[in-house]
Design a protein around this motif. Structure first.
Motif, PDB file in Angstrom:
ATOM      1  N   GLY B  39      -4.942  37.320  26.179  1.00 50.24           N
ATOM      2  CA  GLY B  39      -5.434  38.388  27.043  1.00 50.24           C
ATOM      3  C   GLY B  39      -5.147  39.752  26.456  1.00 50.24           C
ATOM      4  N   PRO B  40      -5.771  40.785  27.037  1.00 53.48           N
ATOM      5  CA  PRO B  40      -5.604  42.150  26.509  1.00 53.48           C
ATOM      6  C   PRO B  40      -4.154  42.620  26.595  1.00 53.48           C
ATOM      7  N   GLN B  41      -3.817  43.518  25.709  1.00 52.96           N
ATOM      8  CA  GLN B  41      -2.472  44.109  25.678  1.00 52.96           C
ATOM      9  C   GLN B  41      -2.588  45.614  25.445  1.00 52.96           C
ATOM     10  N   GLU B  42      -1.643  46.364  26.006  1.00 51.87           N
ATOM     11  CA  GLU B  42      -1.574  47.774  25.656  1.00 51.87           C
ATOM     12  C   GLU B  42      -1.073  47.902  24.216  1.00 51.87           C
ATOM     13  N   VAL B  43      -1.453  49.006  23.590  1.00 52.34           N
ATOM     14  CA  VAL B  43      -1.112  49.197  22.178  1.00 52.34           C
ATOM     15  C   VAL B  43       0.381  49.016  21.936  1.00 52.34           C
ATOM     16  N   ALA B  44       1.184  49.574  22.808  1.00 55.81           N
ATOM     17  CA  ALA B  44       2.637  49.537  22.613  1.00 55.81           C
ATOM     18  C   ALA B  44       3.167  48.111  22.562  1.00 55.81           C
ATOM     19  N   ALA B  45       2.444  47.199  23.221  1.00 47.96           N
ATOM     20  CA  ALA B  45       2.879  45.805  23.255  1.00 47.96           C
ATOM     21  C   ALA B  45       2.335  45.003  22.090  1.00 47.96           C
ATOM     22  N   CYS B  46       1.622  45.659  21.179  1.00 46.88           N
ATOM     23  CA  CYS B  46       0.933  44.952  20.106  1.00 46.88           C
ATOM     24  C   CYS B  46       1.648  44.969  18.774  1.00 46.88           C
ATOM     25  N   GLN B  47       2.898  45.404  18.754  1.00 45.25           N
ATOM     26  CA  GLN B  47       3.634  45.380  17.492  1.00 45.25           C
ATOM     27  C   GLN B  47       3.633  43.949  16.968  1.00 45.25           C
ATOM     28  N   PRO B  48       3.340  43.771  15.688  1.00 45.39           N
ATOM     29  CA  PRO B  48       3.329  42.422  15.149  1.00 45.39           C
ATOM     30  C   PRO B  48       4.706  41.788  15.163  1.00 45.39           C
ATOM     31  N   ALA B  49       4.734  40.481  15.278  1.00 44.96           N
ATOM     32  CA  ALA B  49       5.990  39.745  15.213  1.00 44.96           C
ATOM     33  C   ALA B  49       6.650  40.009  13.865  1.00 44.96           C
ATOM     34  N   GLY B  50       7.967  40.158  13.881  1.00 43.96           N
ATOM     35  CA  GLY B  50       8.650  40.291  12.601  1.00 43.96           C
ATOM     36  C   GLY B  50       9.155  41.692  12.315  1.00 43.96           C
ATOM     37  N   GLY B  51       8.796  42.636  13.138  1.00 41.67           N
ATOM     38  CA  GLY B  51       9.343  43.965  12.861  1.00 41.67           C
ATOM     39  C   GLY B  51       8.470  45.055  13.421  1.00 41.67           C
ATOM     40  N   ASP B  52       9.056  46.161  13.781  1.00 42.01           N
ATOM     41  CA  ASP B  52       8.289  47.284  14.316  1.00 42.01           C
ATOM     42  C   ASP B  52       7.691  48.099  13.182  1.00 42.01           C
ATOM     43  N   LEU B  53       6.392  48.249  13.246  1.00 40.66           N
ATOM     44  CA  LEU B  53       5.715  49.102  12.276  1.00 40.66           C
ATOM     45  C   LEU B  53       5.768  50.547  12.749  1.00 40.66           C
ATOM     46  N   PRO B  54       5.749  51.503  11.801  1.00 41.76           N
ATOM     47  CA  PRO B  54       5.568  52.898  12.217  1.00 41.76           C
ATOM     48  C   PRO B  54       4.265  53.023  13.010  1.00 41.76           C
ATOM     49  N   LYS B  55       4.262  53.964  13.955  1.00 39.33           N
ATOM     50  CA  LYS B  55       3.073  54.118  14.811  1.00 39.33           C
ATOM     51  C   LYS B  55       1.810  54.350  13.988  1.00 39.33           C
ATOM     52  N   SER B  56       1.940  55.107  12.912  1.00 37.36           N
ATOM     53  CA  SER B  56       0.755  55.409  12.103  1.00 37.36           C
ATOM     54  C   SER B  56       0.214  54.146  11.441  1.00 37.36           C
ATOM     55  N   THR B  57       1.101  53.278  11.010  1.00 40.67           N
ATOM     56  CA  THR B  57       0.663  52.030  10.388  1.00 40.67           C
ATOM     57  C   THR B  57      -0.003  51.124  11.423  1.00 40.67           C
ATOM     58  N   LEU B  58       0.614  51.036  12.585  1.00 38.67           N
ATOM     59  CA  LEU B  58       0.021  50.236  13.652  1.00 38.67           C
ATOM     60  C   LEU B  58      -1.369  50.774  14.007  1.00 38.67           C
ATOM     61  N   SER B  59      -1.479  52.101  14.107  1.00 39.00           N
ATOM     62  CA  SER B  59      -2.781  52.703  14.413  1.00 39.00           C
ATOM     63  C   SER B  59      -3.808  52.375  13.342  1.00 39.00           C
ATOM     64  N   HIS B  60      -3.386  52.413  12.106  1.00 42.01           N
ATOM     65  CA  HIS B  60      -4.309  52.088  11.011  1.00 42.01           C
ATOM     66  C   HIS B  60      -4.799  50.644  11.124  1.00 42.01           C
ATOM     67  N   HIS B  61      -3.886  49.745  11.403  1.00 42.90           N
ATOM     68  CA  HIS B  61      -4.280  48.333  11.537  1.00 42.90           C
ATOM     69  C   HIS B  61      -5.236  48.147  12.710  1.00 42.90           C
ATOM     70  N   ILE B  62      -4.944  48.821  13.806  1.00 41.24           N
ATOM     71  CA  ILE B  62      -5.806  48.705  14.976  1.00 41.24           C
ATOM     72  C   ILE B  62      -7.196  49.250  14.668  1.00 41.24           C
ATOM     73  N   LYS B  63      -7.228  50.343  13.940  1.00 40.35           N
ATOM     74  CA  LYS B  63      -8.524  50.927  13.559  1.00 40.35           C
ATOM     75  C   LYS B  63      -9.318  49.959  12.685  1.00 40.35           C
TER      76      LYS B  63
END
Lengths: 124, 124
Positions: B39-63
């Motif tokens: 099901g859908p998740q808010e962005v903040a809940a979408c950090q990949p398993a295994g470690g917190d990515l910097p917000k900019s990296t997460l945004s890039h992946h989402i894009k």
């Protein structure tokens, strides 16, 4: 005994899904793989549909596919024979190769065209 | 009416197999997609398993995932909600998402680890 003509290939248990997906994510490489569906081909016969690549580019694509475990490259006279590692891929990633090769997209020029389109633009 | 908060998403007919495969070919992005399976998740809940990515990296992946048509991003209060475009992907590329998400690899840390291993080395 390994000779200088034997190139390294990953063992089936060492195949990584993300590396396989990356190898298949290029239109030229996807086209090369499609060309191997019905059986092994010599390198010279593996030019992707849509245009002849420079030999160095073709070699690079073949290396990427080999290192990901998608294809096997064996000596064949003066040439090399390329073969799709269908069994290994089907065992490790059931349904993946079938899905990638039988998508309605697979036979269209779009799949083999250089992946230079901007995101969101209309496919030809 | 489109607002500044609406981001562009490719139409279903404009999805390209190679672009989808590329989007899924990164362990962090694959992990994000796995997180959206139920099901859908808010962005903040979408950090990949295994470690917190910097917000900019997460945004890039989402894009990257959004532009490939793998996920949809919609405004949700002050956040954005991410949703897997399962229907569109299943319609265009039958069996692909199932194969990628249900491979025995999919639940292992290897799938989510940074893809920095040299070709051919033994998976952990």
């Amino acid at each position: 005994m390994a000779t200088a003509r034997d190139l390294p290939h990953p063992e089936p248990e060492d195949l990584r899904l993300t590396q396989v997906l990356f190898a298949l994510s290029d239109p030229a490489r996807l086209s090369i793989v499609q060309g191997l569906v019905h059986g092994p081909q010599e390198v010279a016969a593996c030019q992707p549909a849509g245009g002849d690549l420079p030999k160095s580019t073709l070699s690079h694509h073949i290396k990427t596919l080999r290192e990901a475990g998608v294809i096997r490259s064996t000596p064949h006279g003066r040439q090399r024979l390329l073969e799709l590692r269908r069994g290994d891929l089907d065992a490790r990633f059931p349904g993946l190769l079938t899905a990638v090769l039988t998508t309605p997209d697979a036979a269209t020029p779009d799949a083999a065209a250089p992946d230079a389109a901007a995101p969101g633009d209309v496919a030809p």
